[in-house]
Design a protein around this motif. Structure first.
Motif, PDB file in Angstrom:
ATOM      1  N   ASN A 228      -8.788 -18.767 -26.376  1.00 44.39           N
ATOM      2  CA  ASN A 228      -8.751 -20.207 -26.120  1.00 44.39           C
ATOM      3  C   ASN A 228      -7.388 -20.795 -26.490  1.00 44.39           C
ATOM      4  O   ASN A 228      -6.854 -21.659 -25.788  1.00 44.39           O
ATOM      5  CB  ASN A 228      -9.859 -20.896 -26.913  1.00 44.39           C
ATOM      6  CG  ASN A 228     -11.227 -20.720 -26.282  1.00 44.39           C
ATOM      7  OD1 ASN A 228     -11.328 -20.453 -25.082  1.00 44.39           O
ATOM      8  ND2 ASN A 228     -12.264 -20.844 -27.067  1.00 44.39           N
ATOM      9  N   GLY A 229      -6.827 -20.311 -27.611  1.00 47.21           N
ATOM     10  CA  GLY A 229      -5.496 -20.773 -27.976  1.00 47.21           C
ATOM     11  C   GLY A 229      -4.450 -20.381 -26.950  1.00 47.21           C
ATOM     12  O   GLY A 229      -3.553 -21.168 -26.624  1.00 47.21           O
ATOM     13  N   MET A 230      -4.579 -19.160 -26.422  1.00 48.87           N
ATOM     14  CA  MET A 230      -3.643 -18.711 -25.396  1.00 48.87           C
ATOM     15  C   MET A 230      -3.798 -19.539 -24.120  1.00 48.87           C
ATOM     16  O   MET A 230      -2.795 -19.925 -23.490  1.00 48.87           O
ATOM     17  CB  MET A 230      -3.877 -17.229 -25.099  1.00 48.87           C
ATOM     18  CG  MET A 230      -2.939 -16.634 -24.055  1.00 48.87           C
ATOM     19  SD  MET A 230      -3.311 -14.904 -23.717  1.00 48.87           S
ATOM     20  CE  MET A 230      -4.952 -15.067 -22.995  1.00 48.87           C
ATOM     21  N   LEU A 231      -5.047 -19.839 -23.728  1.00 52.10           N
ATOM     22  CA  LEU A 231      -5.274 -20.659 -22.538  1.00 52.10           C
ATOM     23  C   LEU A 231      -4.709 -22.064 -22.721  1.00 52.10           C
ATOM     24  O   LEU A 231      -4.157 -22.657 -21.776  1.00 52.10           O
ATOM     25  CB  LEU A 231      -6.774 -20.729 -22.234  1.00 52.10           C
ATOM     26  CG  LEU A 231      -7.423 -19.444 -21.700  1.00 52.10           C
ATOM     27  CD1 LEU A 231      -8.931 -19.624 -21.606  1.00 52.10           C
ATOM     28  CD2 LEU A 231      -6.846 -19.067 -20.357  1.00 52.10           C
ATOM     29  N   GLU A 232      -4.856 -22.598 -23.920  1.00 52.01           N
ATOM     30  CA  GLU A 232      -4.311 -23.936 -24.178  1.00 52.01           C
ATOM     31  C   GLU A 232      -2.790 -23.930 -24.048  1.00 52.01           C
ATOM     32  O   GLU A 232      -2.203 -24.857 -23.476  1.00 52.01           O
ATOM     33  CB  GLU A 232      -4.725 -24.380 -25.576  1.00 52.01           C
ATOM     34  CG  GLU A 232      -4.309 -25.803 -25.909  1.00 52.01           C
ATOM     35  CD  GLU A 232      -4.838 -26.257 -27.254  1.00 52.01           C
ATOM     36  OE1 GLU A 232      -4.488 -27.371 -27.678  1.00 52.01           O
ATOM     37  OE2 GLU A 232      -5.602 -25.478 -27.879  1.00 52.01           O
ATOM     38  N   ARG A 233      -2.174 -22.875 -24.549  1.00 53.40           N
ATOM     39  CA  ARG A 233      -0.721 -22.783 -24.440  1.00 53.40           C
ATOM     40  C   ARG A 233      -0.289 -22.614 -22.980  1.00 53.40           C
ATOM     41  O   ARG A 233       0.696 -23.225 -22.537  1.00 53.40           O
ATOM     42  CB  ARG A 233      -0.214 -21.618 -25.276  1.00 53.40           C
ATOM     43  CG  ARG A 233       1.311 -21.521 -25.312  1.00 53.40           C
ATOM     44  CD  ARG A 233       1.760 -20.435 -26.246  1.00 53.40           C
ATOM     45  NE  ARG A 233       3.219 -20.349 -26.292  1.00 53.40           N
ATOM     46  CZ  ARG A 233       3.894 -19.451 -26.985  1.00 53.40           C
ATOM     47  NH1 ARG A 233       3.229 -18.564 -27.708  1.00 53.40           N
ATOM     48  NH2 ARG A 233       5.205 -19.431 -26.973  1.00 53.40           N
ATOM     49  N   ILE A 234      -1.037 -21.784 -22.234  1.00 53.15           N
ATOM     50  CA  ILE A 234      -0.720 -21.599 -20.810  1.00 53.15           C
ATOM     51  C   ILE A 234      -0.878 -22.912 -20.057  1.00 53.15           C
ATOM     52  O   ILE A 234      -0.052 -23.258 -19.193  1.00 53.15           O
ATOM     53  CB  ILE A 234      -1.619 -20.504 -20.213  1.00 53.15           C
ATOM     54  CG1 ILE A 234      -1.247 -19.133 -20.795  1.00 53.15           C
ATOM     55  CG2 ILE A 234      -1.494 -20.467 -18.691  1.00 53.15           C
ATOM     56  CD1 ILE A 234      -2.158 -18.016 -20.341  1.00 53.15           C
ATOM     57  N   GLN A 235      -1.956 -23.652 -20.380  1.00 53.73           N
ATOM     58  CA  GLN A 235      -2.160 -24.936 -19.711  1.00 53.73           C
ATOM     59  C   GLN A 235      -1.007 -25.884 -20.013  1.00 53.73           C
ATOM     60  O   GLN A 235      -0.525 -26.609 -19.132  1.00 53.73           O
ATOM     61  CB  GLN A 235      -3.480 -25.553 -20.166  1.00 53.73           C
ATOM     62  CG  GLN A 235      -3.818 -26.863 -19.463  1.00 53.73           C
ATOM     63  CD  GLN A 235      -5.100 -27.470 -19.993  1.00 53.73           C
ATOM     64  OE1 GLN A 235      -5.608 -27.065 -21.034  1.00 53.73           O
ATOM     65  NE2 GLN A 235      -5.626 -28.445 -19.283  1.00 53.73           N
ATOM     66  N   HIS A 236      -0.565 -25.888 -21.256  1.00 53.52           N
ATOM     67  CA  HIS A 236       0.552 -26.756 -21.625  1.00 53.52           C
ATOM     68  C   HIS A 236       1.818 -26.343 -20.886  1.00 53.52           C
ATOM     69  O   HIS A 236       2.536 -27.197 -20.332  1.00 53.52           O
ATOM     70  CB  HIS A 236       0.763 -26.685 -23.136  1.00 53.52           C
ATOM     71  CG  HIS A 236       1.947 -27.487 -23.609  1.00 53.52           C
ATOM     72  ND1 HIS A 236       1.946 -28.869 -23.635  1.00 53.52           N
ATOM     73  CD2 HIS A 236       3.177 -27.083 -24.049  1.00 53.52           C
ATOM     74  CE1 HIS A 236       3.124 -29.289 -24.076  1.00 53.52           C
ATOM     75  NE2 HIS A 236       3.893 -28.236 -24.346  1.00 53.52           N
ATOM     76  N   MET A 237       2.090 -25.040 -20.847  1.00 53.48           N
ATOM     77  CA  MET A 237       3.283 -24.569 -20.152  1.00 53.48           C
ATOM     78  C   MET A 237       3.193 -24.838 -18.652  1.00 53.48           C
ATOM     79  O   MET A 237       4.181 -25.220 -18.014  1.00 53.48           O
ATOM     80  CB  MET A 237       3.463 -23.074 -20.404  1.00 53.48           C
ATOM     81  CG  MET A 237       3.784 -22.724 -21.852  1.00 53.48           C
ATOM     82  SD  MET A 237       3.914 -20.951 -22.132  1.00 53.48           S
ATOM     83  CE  MET A 237       5.310 -20.565 -21.076  1.00 53.48           C
TER      84      MET A 237
END
Length: 506
Positions: A228-237
């Motif tokens: 979930n943390g990785m997805l949040e970072r991908i969404q932000h990027m």
């Protein structure tokens, strides 16, 4: 190999090794215990019986002889088999339970042993444990007292025990493997749920979706939180990248819009100078180098042509930039016949070397479409100009056909055509099929714009072309019933209805 299979094999291997070790220890313990107990019992009773042995010296005419005898022994109660070997005369005395069977005896082995020793031998295919007790008289070995137990039952018991342990181990290992396979599936169920949730997020276009993680504190929960943390970072990027992309497209649109004004000024001034110098050249009083004047006029011609070409390029880039930025056209109920008639009338006066034939167009007289009038005209002009461009000597024909759901507008020519392998790429930006097409003036953006206009109007185009035989474009646009209400069309699409208003809005 899956983790489930690995876990099952690991559990089965550990259990198999444990059962094998347990079976070996149990079997060895029982075997050693029984044999040691028998040996101790056999030795103990033999030493007791040794006291019952009597020695008698007999003298006869042939010489002296030592007679060794064993008093009566109850072998039924003890279960022992006894044999007394006289090493002086070689006689052997046996208990009745042996009958005519002799216990194995080695004189050489007995001569080397000064203490009792054990041997295990088969007597008539039955295993016997034999204890050999040396008989000493005045320190001299005169005989051997052999006592034996029948250990066939013990061997059979141990064989059955060995078979039972093997079969039971196999059953336990198979059962445990099956139960481990099922339990591992249950244990890995959160992992499978995590995989399925991740797959659904992968298929979805919404990067805002997250995996539902239960706060159990185990490894699966930690993995889900990490994903979930990785997805949040991908969404932000991705959001930052999308903002950058939107900024880039806005820049292209703004730059194209800003470039149009100076290009128009350059073109207008160049045309003004061209006309002024032409009139100046025709004045006989002026004493100017006519050659230099001709070169200047030619340069001004080039300036005007290049400015005009750059203006068209900027206009096309502006249109594509708006299309990339997500512009949707405002569509109205239009008579397709009126649009076609305007395109035909304006096409008659275009600079062209090919013959232009229009018609038949009667089938579209009563048909209506939902769309933008200006962009529909631009769409048809793109295909008509494209036909003129690649048909130097020949015919360009524009006609229509009416269907139940679609109206077909056909532009065909007898020009240079193209290969089939080039057809899928002609709508790519700046694409030219071959060097010969590259020599023809153009920006390579017209058909890309036409594709976007078609998509906005839910239309399609069918292309048929052969090298040196010509090309046919069949444009299909959906028609609406004649009773289509004007009020309904006003709610279709977003944007503005005229070209100047669109440019002002963007």
């Amino acid at each position: 190999m899956s983790i489930r299979m690995r876990l099952t094999l690991l559990y089965s291997g550990i259990l198999s090794a444990t059962l094998l070790l347990f079976g070996i220890v149990l079997y060895s313990f029982l075997q050693i215990y029984f044999m040691n107990d028998l040996k101790d019992s056999l030795k103990e009773q033999t030493e007791v019986l040794q006291e019952s042995v009597t020695y008698k010296l007999k003298v006869d005419p042939l010489g002296s002889n030592l007679d060794i005898q064993l008093d009566h022994v109850d072998t039924v109660q003890s279960g022992m088999f006894l044999q007394l070997v006289n090493l002086i005369n070689g006689d052997k005395a046996r208990t009745p339970n042996l009958g005519q069977v002799e216990l194995p005896f080695s004189k050489d082995a007995a001569g080397k042993k000064k203490e009792g020793y054990y041997i295990t031998e088969d007597v008539q295919q039955t295993p016997f444990l034999i204890y050999n007790q040396p008989l000493l008289l005045n320190g001299k070995l005169v005989g051997v007292l052999q006592s034996a137990y029948n250990i066939g039952l013990i061997d059979k018991f141990l064989s059955i025990l060995r078979l039972v342990l093997i079969l039971l181990s196999l059953v336990v290992v198979c059962t445990a493997s099956f139960m481990g396979w099922l339990s591992s599936k249950r244990a890995l169920k959160p992992v499978y749920a995590l995989i399925e949730a991740t797959r659904q997020i992968q298929k979805s276009d919404d990067l805002g979706n997250r995996i539902a993680v239960k706060p159990t504190g185990d490894e699966v929960s930690l993995l889900g939180s990490t994903i979930n943390g990785m997805l949040e970072r991908i969404q932000h990027m991705y959001g930052e990248l999308d903002k950058s992309y939107m900024t880039q497209r806005r820049f292209v649109a703004d730059a194209s819009h800003e470039l149009r004004t100076p290009l128009t000024t350059i073109s207008g001034n160049a045309e003004f100078l061209q006309k002024a110098w032409q009139s100046f050249r025709q004045t006989p009083e002026q004493r100017m180098d006519l050659d230099r004047l001709d070169l200047s006029i030619e340069a001004i011609h080039d300036i005007a042509d290049e400015a005009s070409r750059m203006g068209r390029l900027v206009h096309n880039l502006l249109t594509l930039a708006r299309a990339d930025s997500g512009l949707h056209l405002r569509k109205d109920r239009l008579s397709i016949s009126a649009v076609v008639q305007d395109v035909v009338r304006k096409s008659q006066v275009l600079a062209k070397s090919a013959e232009f034939q229009a018609g038949p167009l009667d089938e579209v007289q009563s048909l209506f479409v939902v769309g933008d009038r200006d962009y529909l005209q631009q769409l048809l002009f793109i295909f008509v100009e494209n036909a003129f461009k690649y048909t130097e000597n020949g015919i360009v024909r524009f006609y229509s056909k009416a269907g139940e759901e679609y109206v077909e507008l056909i532009i065909e020519d007898t020009g240079i055509g193209m290969d089939e392998k080039d057809i899928p790429h002609i709508f790519d930006r700046f694409y030219r099929a071959d060097p010969s097409r590259g020599e023809t003036p153009g920006t390579g953006l017209g058909l890309s714009i036409a594709k976007w206009i078609l998509e906005e109007h839910c239309g399609t185009v069918d292309i048929q072309s052969r090298r040196n035989e010509g090309t046919r474009f069949t444009i299909r646009l959906p028609v609406v019933p004649a009773a289509y209400e004007e009020a309904e069309t006003g709610s279709l699409g977003t944007g503005v209805s005229s070209q100047p208003d669109r440019e002002q809005a963007l």
